[in-house]
Write an enzyme that holds these catalytic residues in place. Structure first.
Site, PDB file in Angstrom:
ATOM      1  N   ASP A   1       0.866  -1.219  -0.066  1.00  0.00           N
ATOM      2  CA  ASP A   1      -0.105  -0.138   0.035  1.00  0.00           C
ATOM      3  C   ASP A   1       0.806   1.322   0.087  1.00  0.00           C
ATOM      4  O   ASP A   1       2.017   1.175   0.139  1.00  0.00           O
ATOM      5  CB  ASP A   1      -1.007  -0.124   1.107  1.00  0.00           C
ATOM      6  CG  ASP A   1      -0.278  -0.327   2.446  1.00  0.00           C
ATOM      7  OD1 ASP A   1       1.111  -0.262   2.535  1.00  0.00           O
ATOM      8  OD2 ASP A   1      -0.848  -0.921   3.362  1.00  0.00           O
TER       9      ASP A   1
ATOM     10  N   GLU B   1      -9.626  -1.763   5.379  1.00  0.00           N
ATOM     11  CA  GLU B   1     -10.308  -1.407   6.539  1.00  0.00           C
ATOM     12  C   GLU B   1     -11.457  -2.263   6.897  1.00  0.00           C
ATOM     13  O   GLU B   1     -12.125  -3.055   6.016  1.00  0.00           O
ATOM     14  CB  GLU B   1     -10.575   0.141   6.507  1.00  0.00           C
ATOM     15  CG  GLU B   1      -9.609   0.949   5.984  1.00  0.00           C
ATOM     16  CD  GLU B   1      -8.536   1.303   7.428  1.00  0.00           C
ATOM     17  OE1 GLU B   1      -8.329   0.254   7.990  1.00  0.00           O
ATOM     18  OE2 GLU B   1      -7.981   2.325   7.526  1.00  0.00           O
TER      19      GLU B   1
ATOM     20  N   HIS C   1      -6.906  -5.221  10.272  1.00  0.00           N
ATOM     21  CA  HIS C   1      -6.806  -4.898   8.826  1.00  0.00           C
ATOM     22  C   HIS C   1      -5.357  -5.378   8.133  1.00  0.00           C
ATOM     23  O   HIS C   1      -4.489  -5.471   8.912  1.00  0.00           O
ATOM     24  CB  HIS C   1      -7.042  -3.691   8.281  1.00  0.00           C
ATOM     25  CG  HIS C   1      -6.222  -2.444   8.893  1.00  0.00           C
ATOM     26  ND1 HIS C   1      -6.406  -1.544   9.715  1.00  0.00           N
ATOM     27  CD2 HIS C   1      -4.791  -2.300   8.178  1.00  0.00           C
ATOM     28  CE1 HIS C   1      -5.370  -0.868  10.046  1.00  0.00           C
ATOM     29  NE2 HIS C   1      -4.380  -1.400   9.043  1.00  0.00           N
TER      30      HIS C   1
ATOM     31  N   ASP D   1      -7.299  -2.717  14.312  1.00  0.00           N
ATOM     32  CA  ASP D   1      -8.481  -3.124  13.782  1.00  0.00           C
ATOM     33  C   ASP D   1      -8.908  -4.204  13.142  1.00  0.00           C
ATOM     34  O   ASP D   1      -9.916  -4.684  12.568  1.00  0.00           O
ATOM     35  CB  ASP D   1      -9.292  -2.005  13.461  1.00  0.00           C
ATOM     36  CG  ASP D   1      -8.830  -1.300  12.027  1.00  0.00           C
ATOM     37  OD1 ASP D   1      -7.941  -2.224  11.677  1.00  0.00           O
ATOM     38  OD2 ASP D   1      -9.326  -0.535  11.566  1.00  0.00           O
TER      39      ASP D   1
END
Length: 272
Positions: free
Chosen positions: A67, A149, A144, A142
């Site tokens: 990313d 996400e 990911h 979280d």
């Protein structure tokens, strides 16, 4: 799925590096998928040591990164702490220390004029390389992978995504705060490989450390498969997945002792 639990961050990093190095030695022209963030720094440092002290050769290796922030790109004219692009991170933390060819390293272009066309092109480049032999993964707070996400499709491909507020908060404190930017000024969008793209890698290693990740590690590994914890897609993965945790990250796994038992059995049976 192999789960390896190590005493601390340093041992976790060495284990991951050894697995990557084995592939590089066995297949000198392998394709690596790489990750950024604080977690893989120790792994990269150990690979650098192996290159310098043991002759680990990256001259034929190709890499694709997971990313990049949309709107950022590497700027060597800026001090490192002021250039928070993932391209700059990879250069400073890994690429400039080994003998990999710059043209063989591909980080998504956050400065592209047409990000949607670029994402399609990125997928095509991975396919043209024969796919990713080994994908290195971390784990967001979280749950990911990359910037996939909560709520991301488990079949998603490389695409533009809006960042979750928790990701913005975490990355601001860890990376962007020192640049002098306010939280409102930091990137809110990114280009990321999709979960579907990641699941096509021939093998993968997920590394996680720290007590602050213990809850989400347990959800990802032992909870249900859900788009709200995108790393739970590991249970759909058909390749060879190795998860390397330090003791703090593994602390809330219900089957903690069983994972240690399995590793010992595998080692005694010469399967590891």
């Amino acid at each position: 799925m192999n789960i390896l639990i190590r005493d601390n961050y340093e041992e976790m990093s060495k284990t991951a590096a050894q697995l990557i190095a084995k592939l590089v030695r066995d297949k000198p022209n392998c394709v690596l998928g790489l990750a950024t963030g604080s977690t893989p720094i120790g792994t990269y440092k150990e690979l650098i040591r192996m290159h310098k002290e043991e002759g680990l050769d990256f001259s034929q290796v190709r890499t694709f990164n997971l990313d990049e922030y949309l709107g950022l790109g590497m700027d060597l004219n800026k001090p490192y702490e002021l250039d928070q692009s993932y391209a700059r991170f990879m250069y400073e933390e890994f690429f400039k220390h080994i003998n990999i060819k710059p043209e063989n390293t591909l980080v998504p272009d956050g400065l592209t004029k047409d990000p949607y066309a670029y994402c399609k092109w990125y997928e095509e480049q991975i396919a043209a390389a024969g796919g990713i032999d080994l994908q290195l993964l971390g784990l967001g707070r979280d749950g990911h992978w990359g910037f996939n996400e909560p709520g991301s499709s488990l079949a998603s491909r490389t695409r533009v995504v809006a960042l979750h507020q928790k990701t913005i908060d975490d990355n601001y404190e860890s990376f962007f705060k020192k640049t002098g930017l306010s939280k409102d000024e930091m990137p809110k969008f990114a280009i990321t490989m999709g979960i579907g793209t990641i699941l096509e890698a021939h093998s993968a290693i997920m590394i996680v450390n720290g007590a602050h990740k213990a809850d989400i590690v347990a959800q990802a590994i032992e909870g249900p498969v859900t788009a709200q914890v995108t790393a739970s897609a590991m249970h759909l993965y058909q390749g060879d997945l190795t998860i390397v945790l330090d003791q703090a990250a593994a602390a809330k796994l219900q089957n903690y002792k069983h994972y240690l038992h399995v590793e010992n059995l595998m080692r005694e049976s010469c399967f590891l």
